[in-house]
Scaffold this active site. Sequence first.
Site, PDB file in Angstrom:
ATOM      1  N   ARG A   1       0.827  -1.216   0.000  1.00  0.00           N
ATOM      2  CA  ARG A   1       0.000   0.000   0.000  1.00  0.00           C
ATOM      3  C   ARG A   1       0.858   1.260   0.000  1.00  0.00           C
ATOM      4  NH1 ARG A   1      -3.844   3.090   3.685  1.00  0.00           N
ATOM      5  NH2 ARG A   1      -5.720   3.416   2.462  1.00  0.00           N
TER       6      ARG A   1
ATOM      7  N   VAL B   1      -7.160   7.415  -1.217  1.00  0.00           N
ATOM      8  CA  VAL B   1      -6.930   5.974  -1.304  1.00  0.00           C
ATOM      9  C   VAL B   1      -7.801   5.409  -0.171  1.00  0.00           C
ATOM     10  CG1 VAL B   1      -5.221   4.131  -1.153  1.00  0.00           C
ATOM     11  CG2 VAL B   1      -4.620   6.321  -2.220  1.00  0.00           C
ATOM     12  N   SER B   2      -8.791   4.601  -0.531  1.00  0.00           N
ATOM     13  CA  SER B   2      -9.849   4.238   0.413  1.00  0.00           C
ATOM     14  C   SER B   2      -9.326   3.481   1.631  1.00  0.00           C
ATOM     15  CB  SER B   2     -10.890   3.367  -0.283  1.00  0.00           C
ATOM     16  OG  SER B   2     -11.422   4.039  -1.387  1.00  0.00           O
ATOM     17  N   ALA B   3     -10.140   3.484   2.688  1.00  0.00           N
ATOM     18  CA  ALA B   3      -9.779   2.784   3.929  1.00  0.00           C
ATOM     19  C   ALA B   3      -9.671   1.280   3.662  1.00  0.00           C
ATOM     20  CB  ALA B   3     -10.832   3.053   4.994  1.00  0.00           C
TER      21      ALA B   3
END
Length: 418
Positions: free
Chosen positions: A45, A76-78
Amino acid sequence: MSSVDTASRAEELRNALVDTIIADHEAKGLAMRADVERALRTVPREVFTPGVPVEDAYANKAVITIRCGPETLSSVSAPYLIAEMLGQAADALGGLEGRDVLEIGSGGYNAALIAELVGPTGRVTTVDILPEVTDRAATCLAAAGYNGVTVVCADAEHVIEPGRRYDLIIVTAGAWDIPPAWREQLTDDGVIVVPLRTFGMTRSWALRRSGDRLVSQSHRLCGFVSMQGDGAHEMRYVDIADGVHLRLDQGQQVDPAVVAGLLTQPRREAWAGVSLPPRTVLADLDLWLPARLTREVAEFVVLSAQEEAVQSGIVAPAWRFGTPAALDEGTFSYRSALRWTGGMFDLGAYAHGPEAAAAAGRLVEHMLAWVDAGSPAPVLHVLPARTPDGDLPEGAVLDKRHSRLVLAFTPDPEEGTL
Ligand SMILES: C[S@@+](CC[C@H](N)C(=O)[O-])C[C@H]1O[C@@H](n2cnc3c(N)ncnc32)[C@H](O)[C@@H]1O
Protein backbone atom coordinates in the site's frame (compact mmCIF):
# COMPACT_ATOMS: atom_id res chain seq x y z
CA MET A 1 17.07 2.92 7.06
CA SER A 2 18.30 0.66 4.24
CA SER A 3 15.83 -0.33 1.51
CA VAL A 4 15.79 -3.89 2.93
CA ASP A 5 14.87 -2.54 6.38
CA THR A 6 12.19 -0.27 4.83
CA ALA A 7 10.66 -3.20 2.93
CA SER A 8 10.60 -5.44 5.99
CA ARG A 9 9.11 -2.61 8.13
CA ALA A 10 6.37 -2.17 5.47
CA GLU A 11 5.70 -5.92 5.45
CA GLU A 12 5.46 -6.00 9.24
CA LEU A 13 2.99 -3.07 9.23
CA ARG A 14 1.03 -4.65 6.36
CA ASN A 15 0.60 -7.94 8.23
CA ALA A 16 -0.41 -6.09 11.42
CA LEU A 17 -3.01 -4.12 9.40
CA VAL A 18 -4.43 -7.31 7.90
CA ASP A 19 -4.67 -8.86 11.39
CA THR A 20 -6.61 -5.76 12.51
CA ILE A 21 -8.96 -6.01 9.52
CA ILE A 22 -9.61 -9.70 10.23
CA ALA A 23 -10.43 -8.87 13.88
CA ASP A 24 -12.73 -6.06 12.69
CA HIS A 25 -14.49 -8.50 10.32
CA GLU A 26 -14.97 -10.98 13.18
CA ALA A 27 -16.39 -8.28 15.45
CA LYS A 28 -18.96 -7.54 12.72
CA GLY A 29 -19.79 -11.22 12.25
CA LEU A 30 -18.10 -11.33 8.82
CA ALA A 31 -15.61 -13.93 7.61
CA MET A 32 -12.46 -12.79 5.82
CA ARG A 33 -12.03 -14.74 2.59
CA ALA A 34 -8.65 -16.44 2.11
CA ASP A 35 -8.21 -14.93 -1.38
CA VAL A 36 -8.90 -11.38 -0.14
CA GLU A 37 -6.55 -11.88 2.81
CA ARG A 38 -3.82 -13.10 0.48
CA ALA A 39 -4.21 -10.04 -1.76
CA LEU A 40 -4.13 -7.67 1.24
CA ARG A 41 -0.94 -9.33 2.51
CA THR A 42 0.66 -8.98 -0.95
CA VAL A 43 -0.04 -5.46 -2.32
CA PRO A 44 2.38 -2.81 -1.01
CA ARG A 45 0.00 0.00 0.00
CA GLU A 46 2.90 2.38 0.65
CA VAL A 47 3.64 2.44 -3.10
CA PHE A 48 0.13 3.90 -3.68
CA THR A 49 0.51 6.60 -1.02
CA PRO A 50 3.72 8.37 -2.07
CA GLY A 51 4.87 11.14 0.26
CA VAL A 52 3.02 9.59 3.21
CA PRO A 53 4.96 8.03 6.13
CA VAL A 54 4.84 4.24 5.95
CA GLU A 55 3.03 4.10 9.33
CA ASP A 56 0.21 6.25 7.87
CA ALA A 57 0.08 4.14 4.70
CA TYR A 58 -0.77 1.19 6.94
CA ALA A 59 -3.21 2.97 9.26
CA ASN A 60 -6.68 1.45 8.79
CA LYS A 61 -8.13 4.60 7.24
CA ALA A 62 -8.37 6.52 3.99
CA VAL A 63 -5.40 8.60 2.83
CA ILE A 64 -6.80 11.81 1.38
CA THR A 65 -5.08 12.79 -1.86
CA ILE A 66 -7.21 15.67 -3.29
CA ARG A 67 -9.31 18.22 -1.42
CA CYS A 68 -11.42 21.14 -2.62
CA GLY A 69 -12.06 23.40 0.38
CA PRO A 70 -13.57 21.23 3.15
CA GLU A 71 -14.60 18.54 0.63
CA THR A 72 -12.54 15.43 -0.15
CA LEU A 73 -12.48 14.76 -3.89
CA SER A 74 -10.18 11.77 -3.93
CA SER A 75 -8.50 9.37 -1.54
CA VAL A 76 -6.93 5.97 -1.30
CA SER A 77 -9.85 4.24 0.41
CA ALA A 78 -9.78 2.78 3.93
CA PRO A 79 -8.37 -0.78 3.80
CA TYR A 80 -11.10 -2.37 5.97
CA LEU A 81 -13.78 -0.96 3.66
CA ILE A 82 -12.03 -2.12 0.50
CA ALA A 83 -11.64 -5.55 2.10
CA GLU A 84 -15.37 -5.72 2.88
CA MET A 85 -16.35 -4.67 -0.64
CA LEU A 86 -13.96 -7.13 -2.29
CA GLY A 87 -15.38 -9.82 0.02
CA GLN A 88 -18.91 -8.90 -1.12
CA ALA A 89 -17.83 -9.12 -4.76
CA ALA A 90 -15.95 -12.41 -4.38
CA ASP A 91 -18.79 -13.98 -2.37
CA ALA A 92 -21.38 -12.95 -4.97
CA LEU A 93 -19.31 -14.33 -7.87
CA GLY A 94 -17.84 -17.37 -6.12
CA GLY A 95 -14.31 -15.95 -6.36
CA LEU A 96 -12.77 -13.50 -8.81
CA GLU A 97 -10.12 -15.59 -10.57
CA GLY A 98 -10.23 -15.07 -14.34
CA ARG A 99 -12.92 -12.36 -14.06
CA ASP A 100 -13.18 -9.17 -16.11
CA VAL A 101 -13.50 -6.22 -13.72
CA LEU A 102 -14.17 -2.48 -14.03
CA GLU A 103 -13.27 -0.31 -11.06
CA ILE A 104 -14.93 3.12 -10.96
CA GLY A 105 -12.80 5.58 -8.96
CA SER A 106 -9.06 5.03 -9.11
CA GLY A 107 -6.35 5.22 -6.52
CA GLY A 108 -4.29 2.30 -7.78
CA TYR A 109 -4.36 0.35 -4.52
CA ASN A 110 -7.75 -1.30 -5.00
CA ALA A 111 -6.99 -1.97 -8.67
CA ALA A 112 -3.81 -3.78 -7.58
CA LEU A 113 -5.79 -5.87 -5.08
CA ILE A 114 -8.30 -6.74 -7.81
CA ALA A 115 -5.40 -7.66 -10.15
CA GLU A 116 -4.18 -10.09 -7.48
CA LEU A 117 -7.68 -11.56 -7.13
CA VAL A 118 -8.38 -12.03 -10.85
CA GLY A 119 -4.88 -13.42 -11.49
CA PRO A 120 -3.14 -13.68 -14.88
CA THR A 121 -6.28 -14.86 -16.71
CA GLY A 122 -8.46 -11.95 -15.55
CA ARG A 123 -8.59 -8.34 -16.69
CA VAL A 124 -8.84 -5.08 -14.74
CA THR A 125 -9.79 -1.61 -15.96
CA THR A 126 -9.85 1.33 -13.56
CA VAL A 127 -11.47 4.66 -14.47
CA ASP A 128 -11.41 8.06 -12.82
CA ILE A 129 -12.84 11.41 -13.82
CA LEU A 130 -9.77 13.37 -12.61
CA PRO A 131 -6.64 13.22 -14.79
CA GLU A 132 -4.34 13.84 -11.80
CA VAL A 133 -5.83 10.70 -10.18
CA THR A 134 -5.41 8.49 -13.26
CA ASP A 135 -1.86 9.82 -13.84
CA ARG A 136 -0.91 9.00 -10.26
CA ALA A 137 -2.68 5.60 -10.32
CA ALA A 138 -0.90 4.63 -13.56
CA THR A 139 2.49 5.64 -12.16
CA CYS A 140 1.94 3.80 -8.87
CA LEU A 141 0.59 0.65 -10.56
CA ALA A 142 3.67 0.54 -12.80
CA ALA A 143 5.96 1.12 -9.80
CA ALA A 144 4.33 -1.81 -7.98
CA GLY A 145 4.56 -4.03 -11.08
CA TYR A 146 0.85 -4.16 -11.99
CA ASN A 147 1.36 -3.37 -15.65
CA GLY A 148 -1.68 -5.30 -16.87
CA VAL A 149 -4.22 -2.86 -15.37
CA THR A 150 -5.82 -0.51 -17.93
CA VAL A 151 -6.20 3.05 -16.58
CA VAL A 152 -8.82 5.30 -18.23
CA CYS A 153 -9.70 8.95 -17.58
CA ALA A 154 -13.46 9.46 -18.16
CA ASP A 155 -16.78 10.16 -16.48
CA ALA A 156 -17.94 6.66 -15.54
CA GLU A 157 -21.59 7.72 -15.72
CA HIS A 158 -21.19 6.61 -19.36
CA VAL A 159 -19.91 3.46 -21.09
CA ILE A 160 -16.12 3.15 -20.70
CA GLU A 161 -15.00 0.56 -23.24
CA PRO A 162 -17.79 0.20 -25.86
CA GLY A 163 -18.67 -3.42 -26.59
CA ARG A 164 -16.97 -4.74 -23.47
CA ARG A 165 -18.93 -6.35 -20.65
CA TYR A 166 -17.65 -6.98 -17.13
CA ASP A 167 -18.32 -9.77 -14.64
CA LEU A 168 -17.87 -7.20 -11.90
CA ILE A 169 -18.13 -3.43 -11.61
CA ILE A 170 -16.88 -2.10 -8.30
CA VAL A 171 -17.69 1.53 -7.60
CA THR A 172 -15.52 3.37 -5.08
CA ALA A 173 -17.36 6.72 -4.99
CA GLY A 174 -20.72 7.42 -3.37
CA ALA A 175 -23.54 7.11 -5.93
CA TRP A 176 -27.08 8.46 -5.76
CA ASP A 177 -28.45 6.41 -8.65
CA ILE A 178 -27.52 3.52 -10.97
CA PRO A 179 -27.07 4.92 -14.49
CA PRO A 180 -28.13 2.58 -17.34
CA ALA A 181 -24.50 2.27 -18.52
CA TRP A 182 -23.54 0.40 -15.35
CA ARG A 183 -26.19 -2.28 -15.82
CA GLU A 184 -25.57 -2.53 -19.58
CA GLN A 185 -21.81 -3.05 -19.10
CA LEU A 186 -22.43 -6.08 -16.84
CA THR A 187 -22.53 -9.62 -18.16
CA ASP A 188 -25.96 -11.29 -17.94
CA ASP A 189 -25.45 -12.42 -14.34
CA GLY A 190 -22.69 -9.93 -13.51
CA VAL A 191 -22.41 -8.14 -10.18
CA ILE A 192 -22.00 -4.50 -9.28
CA VAL A 193 -20.75 -3.49 -5.83
CA VAL A 194 -21.72 0.11 -5.26
CA PRO A 195 -21.99 2.53 -2.33
CA LEU A 196 -25.52 3.80 -2.99
CA ARG A 197 -27.54 6.39 -1.11
CA THR A 198 -31.08 5.40 -0.16
CA PHE A 199 -33.10 7.69 2.14
CA GLY A 200 -29.93 9.75 2.66
CA MET A 201 -27.94 6.77 3.99
CA THR A 202 -25.19 4.96 2.10
CA ARG A 203 -24.63 1.21 2.04
CA SER A 204 -22.27 -0.79 -0.14
CA TRP A 205 -24.70 -3.04 -2.05
CA ALA A 206 -23.60 -6.11 -4.02
CA LEU A 207 -26.27 -6.28 -6.75
CA ARG A 208 -26.63 -9.10 -9.25
CA ARG A 209 -27.96 -8.41 -12.73
CA SER A 210 -31.02 -10.26 -14.02
CA GLY A 211 -32.17 -8.79 -17.35
CA ASP A 212 -32.93 -5.12 -16.78
CA ARG A 213 -33.05 -5.54 -13.00
CA LEU A 214 -30.53 -5.77 -10.19
CA VAL A 215 -31.13 -7.48 -6.84
CA SER A 216 -28.95 -7.23 -3.75
CA GLN A 217 -26.91 -10.17 -2.53
CA SER A 218 -25.35 -8.40 0.47
CA HIS A 219 -24.86 -4.93 1.91
CA ARG A 220 -22.43 -3.18 4.28
CA LEU A 221 -22.38 0.12 6.12
CA CYS A 222 -19.95 2.51 4.43
CA GLY A 223 -19.07 6.10 3.56
CA PHE A 224 -17.41 7.43 0.42
CA VAL A 225 -16.51 10.65 -1.40
CA SER A 226 -19.39 11.63 -3.67
CA MET A 227 -19.65 10.84 -7.35
CA GLN A 228 -18.83 13.80 -9.60
CA GLY A 229 -19.66 14.47 -13.26
CA ASP A 230 -23.04 13.88 -14.91
CA GLY A 231 -24.24 11.61 -12.07
CA ALA A 232 -23.39 14.02 -9.24
CA HIS A 233 -26.15 14.79 -6.77
CA GLU A 234 -25.50 17.32 -4.09
CA MET A 235 -26.18 16.64 -0.45
CA ARG A 236 -27.20 19.72 1.54
CA TYR A 237 -27.02 20.37 5.26
CA VAL A 238 -29.24 22.58 7.43
CA ASP A 239 -28.01 23.51 10.93
CA ILE A 240 -30.43 22.96 13.80
CA ALA A 241 -27.92 23.87 16.54
CA ASP A 242 -24.22 24.52 16.84
CA GLY A 243 -22.56 21.42 15.33
CA VAL A 244 -25.88 19.61 14.68
CA HIS A 245 -27.09 19.24 11.11
CA LEU A 246 -29.90 17.74 9.07
CA ARG A 247 -28.73 16.06 5.90
CA LEU A 248 -31.16 16.64 3.06
CA ASP A 249 -31.49 14.47 0.00
CA GLN A 250 -32.05 15.70 -3.53
CA GLY A 251 -35.19 17.84 -3.78
CA GLN A 252 -35.89 18.05 -0.04
CA GLN A 253 -36.85 21.49 1.27
CA VAL A 254 -36.56 22.41 4.94
CA ASP A 255 -36.89 26.00 6.13
CA PRO A 256 -33.74 26.78 8.22
CA ALA A 257 -35.69 29.33 10.29
CA VAL A 258 -38.27 26.70 11.31
CA VAL A 259 -35.69 24.11 12.45
CA ALA A 260 -33.18 26.49 14.08
CA GLY A 261 -34.59 26.34 17.64
CA LEU A 262 -35.91 22.77 17.65
CA LEU A 263 -33.45 21.31 20.15
CA THR A 264 -34.07 24.10 22.68
CA GLN A 265 -37.60 22.78 23.25
CA PRO A 266 -38.03 20.22 26.06
CA ARG A 267 -36.97 16.70 25.18
CA ARG A 268 -39.36 13.78 25.48
CA GLU A 269 -38.23 10.18 25.18
CA ALA A 270 -39.61 6.68 24.68
CA TRP A 271 -37.95 3.27 25.12
CA ALA A 272 -38.72 -0.06 23.54
CA GLY A 273 -37.90 -2.17 26.62
CA VAL A 274 -36.06 -4.75 24.49
CA SER A 275 -32.85 -6.64 25.13
CA LEU A 276 -30.82 -6.52 21.94
CA PRO A 277 -28.94 -9.72 21.08
CA PRO A 278 -25.20 -9.25 20.38
CA ARG A 279 -24.33 -8.25 16.80
CA THR A 280 -27.81 -6.96 16.00
CA VAL A 281 -27.27 -5.01 12.77
CA LEU A 282 -28.76 -1.65 13.70
CA ALA A 283 -27.77 -0.24 10.31
CA ASP A 284 -30.65 -2.42 8.99
CA LEU A 285 -33.07 -0.85 11.48
CA ASP A 286 -31.92 2.54 10.16
CA LEU A 287 -33.22 1.59 6.70
CA TRP A 288 -36.39 -0.02 8.10
CA LEU A 289 -37.36 3.27 9.79
CA PRO A 290 -37.49 5.48 6.64
CA ALA A 291 -39.13 2.64 4.70
CA ARG A 292 -42.00 2.94 7.23
CA LEU A 293 -41.81 6.61 8.22
CA THR A 294 -41.84 8.18 4.76
CA ARG A 295 -45.49 7.08 4.49
CA GLU A 296 -46.40 8.87 7.73
CA VAL A 297 -44.32 12.00 8.36
CA ALA A 298 -43.84 15.18 6.36
CA GLU A 299 -40.04 14.78 6.02
CA PHE A 300 -37.66 11.94 6.74
CA VAL A 301 -34.19 13.43 7.32
CA VAL A 302 -30.78 12.26 8.51
CA LEU A 303 -29.27 13.79 11.63
CA SER A 304 -25.51 14.25 11.95
CA ALA A 305 -23.57 15.92 14.74
CA GLN A 306 -20.07 16.99 15.68
CA GLU A 307 -18.41 15.20 18.60
CA GLU A 308 -18.50 18.42 20.70
CA ALA A 309 -22.27 18.77 20.21
CA VAL A 310 -22.81 15.19 21.45
CA GLN A 311 -20.48 15.81 24.42
CA SER A 312 -22.44 18.95 25.31
CA GLY A 313 -25.59 16.81 25.68
CA ILE A 314 -27.71 18.91 23.32
CA VAL A 315 -28.22 15.87 21.12
CA ALA A 316 -27.71 12.10 21.64
CA PRO A 317 -28.08 10.36 18.26
CA ALA A 318 -27.71 6.63 17.70
CA TRP A 319 -24.78 7.29 15.35
CA ARG A 320 -23.45 10.79 15.01
CA PHE A 321 -22.52 10.32 11.31
CA GLY A 322 -26.11 9.60 10.23
CA THR A 323 -29.16 8.83 12.35
CA PRO A 324 -32.73 8.47 11.07
CA ALA A 325 -34.91 11.42 12.06
CA ALA A 326 -38.35 12.80 11.24
CA LEU A 327 -39.76 16.31 10.94
CA ASP A 328 -43.51 16.70 11.20
CA GLU A 329 -45.40 19.95 11.79
CA GLY A 330 -42.72 21.48 14.01
CA THR A 331 -41.93 18.26 15.89
CA PHE A 332 -38.53 16.65 15.49
CA SER A 333 -37.76 13.05 16.50
CA TYR A 334 -34.75 10.75 16.06
CA ARG A 335 -33.36 7.37 17.07
CA SER A 336 -31.39 7.94 20.24
CA ALA A 337 -28.16 6.38 21.46
CA LEU A 338 -28.74 2.93 22.97
CA ARG A 339 -29.49 2.79 26.69
CA TRP A 340 -27.58 0.33 28.86
CA THR A 341 -29.82 -0.68 31.70
CA GLY A 342 -27.27 -2.87 33.49
CA GLY A 343 -28.38 -6.08 31.82
CA MET A 344 -29.37 -5.08 28.30
CA PHE A 345 -29.08 -2.54 25.51
CA ASP A 346 -32.41 -0.92 24.78
CA LEU A 347 -33.65 1.03 21.76
CA GLY A 348 -35.14 4.48 22.17
CA ALA A 349 -36.18 7.75 20.58
CA TYR A 350 -35.93 11.41 21.55
CA ALA A 351 -38.24 14.14 20.34
CA HIS A 352 -38.72 17.90 20.65
CA GLY A 353 -41.74 20.04 19.76
CA PRO A 354 -45.49 20.23 20.28
CA GLU A 355 -46.15 16.50 19.61
CA ALA A 356 -42.87 15.23 21.05
CA ALA A 357 -44.23 12.43 23.24
CA ALA A 358 -46.35 10.99 20.40
CA ALA A 359 -43.49 11.28 17.87
CA ALA A 360 -41.00 9.49 20.14
CA GLY A 361 -43.60 6.80 20.81
CA ARG A 362 -44.29 6.32 17.11
CA LEU A 363 -40.58 5.88 16.31
CA VAL A 364 -40.22 3.30 19.06
CA GLU A 365 -43.26 1.39 17.78
CA HIS A 366 -41.51 1.03 14.42
CA MET A 367 -38.36 -0.18 16.16
CA LEU A 368 -40.37 -2.77 18.09
CA ALA A 369 -42.03 -3.92 14.87
CA TRP A 370 -38.54 -4.51 13.41
CA VAL A 371 -37.40 -6.48 16.46
CA ASP A 372 -40.68 -8.49 16.47
CA ALA A 373 -40.21 -9.30 12.77
CA GLY A 374 -36.84 -10.91 13.61
CA SER A 375 -34.61 -7.84 12.83
CA PRO A 376 -34.87 -8.41 9.05
CA ALA A 377 -32.19 -7.20 6.65
CA PRO A 378 -33.20 -5.14 3.62
CA VAL A 379 -33.11 -6.47 0.07
CA LEU A 380 -32.68 -3.80 -2.59
CA HIS A 381 -34.25 -4.14 -6.04
CA VAL A 382 -33.15 -1.72 -8.78
CA LEU A 383 -35.52 -1.42 -11.75
CA PRO A 384 -35.54 0.91 -14.77
CA ALA A 385 -37.28 4.28 -14.23
CA ARG A 386 -40.01 3.32 -16.73
CA THR A 387 -41.17 0.28 -14.69
CA PRO A 388 -44.95 0.57 -13.96
CA ASP A 389 -46.09 0.41 -10.32
CA GLY A 390 -47.77 -2.93 -10.93
CA ASP A 391 -44.45 -4.55 -11.88
CA LEU A 392 -42.62 -3.47 -8.74
CA PRO A 393 -41.88 -5.97 -5.97
CA GLU A 394 -43.43 -5.34 -2.55
CA GLY A 395 -41.54 -2.73 -0.53
CA ALA A 396 -40.73 0.95 -0.03
CA VAL A 397 -40.26 2.68 -3.39
CA LEU A 398 -37.66 5.37 -3.97
CA ASP A 399 -37.69 7.04 -7.37
CA LYS A 400 -34.37 8.27 -8.76
CA ARG A 401 -33.52 9.71 -12.16
CA HIS A 402 -32.67 6.45 -13.94
CA SER A 403 -34.07 3.85 -11.56
CA ARG A 404 -36.88 2.87 -9.27
CA LEU A 405 -35.38 1.44 -6.09
CA VAL A 406 -37.46 -0.87 -3.91
CA LEU A 407 -36.32 -1.68 -0.41
CA ALA A 408 -37.95 -4.88 0.80
CA PHE A 409 -37.75 -6.47 4.23
CA THR A 410 -38.61 -10.11 4.65
CA PRO A 411 -38.50 -12.11 7.90
CA ASP A 412 -35.71 -14.20 6.34
CA PRO A 413 -32.46 -12.23 6.72
CA GLU A 414 -30.95 -13.93 3.60
CA GLU A 415 -30.67 -11.38 0.82
CA GLY A 416 -32.13 -11.75 -2.66
CA THR A 417 -31.28 -15.03 -4.33
CA LEU A 418 -32.43 -14.77 -7.95
C1 LIG B 1 -12.34 7.10 -2.86
S1 LIG B 1 -11.61 7.52 -4.37
C2 LIG B 1 -11.19 5.96 -5.09
C3 LIG B 1 -10.25 5.12 -4.27
C4 LIG B 1 -9.60 4.01 -5.02
N1 LIG B 1 -10.50 3.06 -5.62
C5 LIG B 1 -8.55 3.26 -4.21
O1 LIG B 1 -7.90 2.39 -4.82
O2 LIG B 1 -8.35 3.52 -3.02
C6 LIG B 1 -13.00 7.99 -5.34
C7 LIG B 1 -12.65 8.42 -6.72
O3 LIG B 1 -13.82 8.45 -7.50
C8 LIG B 1 -13.60 9.38 -8.54
N2 LIG B 1 -14.85 9.74 -9.22
C9 LIG B 1 -15.86 10.51 -8.76
N3 LIG B 1 -16.82 10.64 -9.68
C10 LIG B 1 -16.42 9.92 -10.76
C11 LIG B 1 -17.00 9.66 -12.03
N4 LIG B 1 -18.17 10.17 -12.40
N5 LIG B 1 -16.31 8.88 -12.90
C12 LIG B 1 -15.11 8.34 -12.56
N6 LIG B 1 -14.52 8.56 -11.35
C13 LIG B 1 -15.17 9.33 -10.47
C14 LIG B 1 -12.95 10.54 -7.79
O4 LIG B 1 -12.26 11.40 -8.68
C15 LIG B 1 -12.05 9.81 -6.81
O5 LIG B 1 -10.72 9.75 -7.26
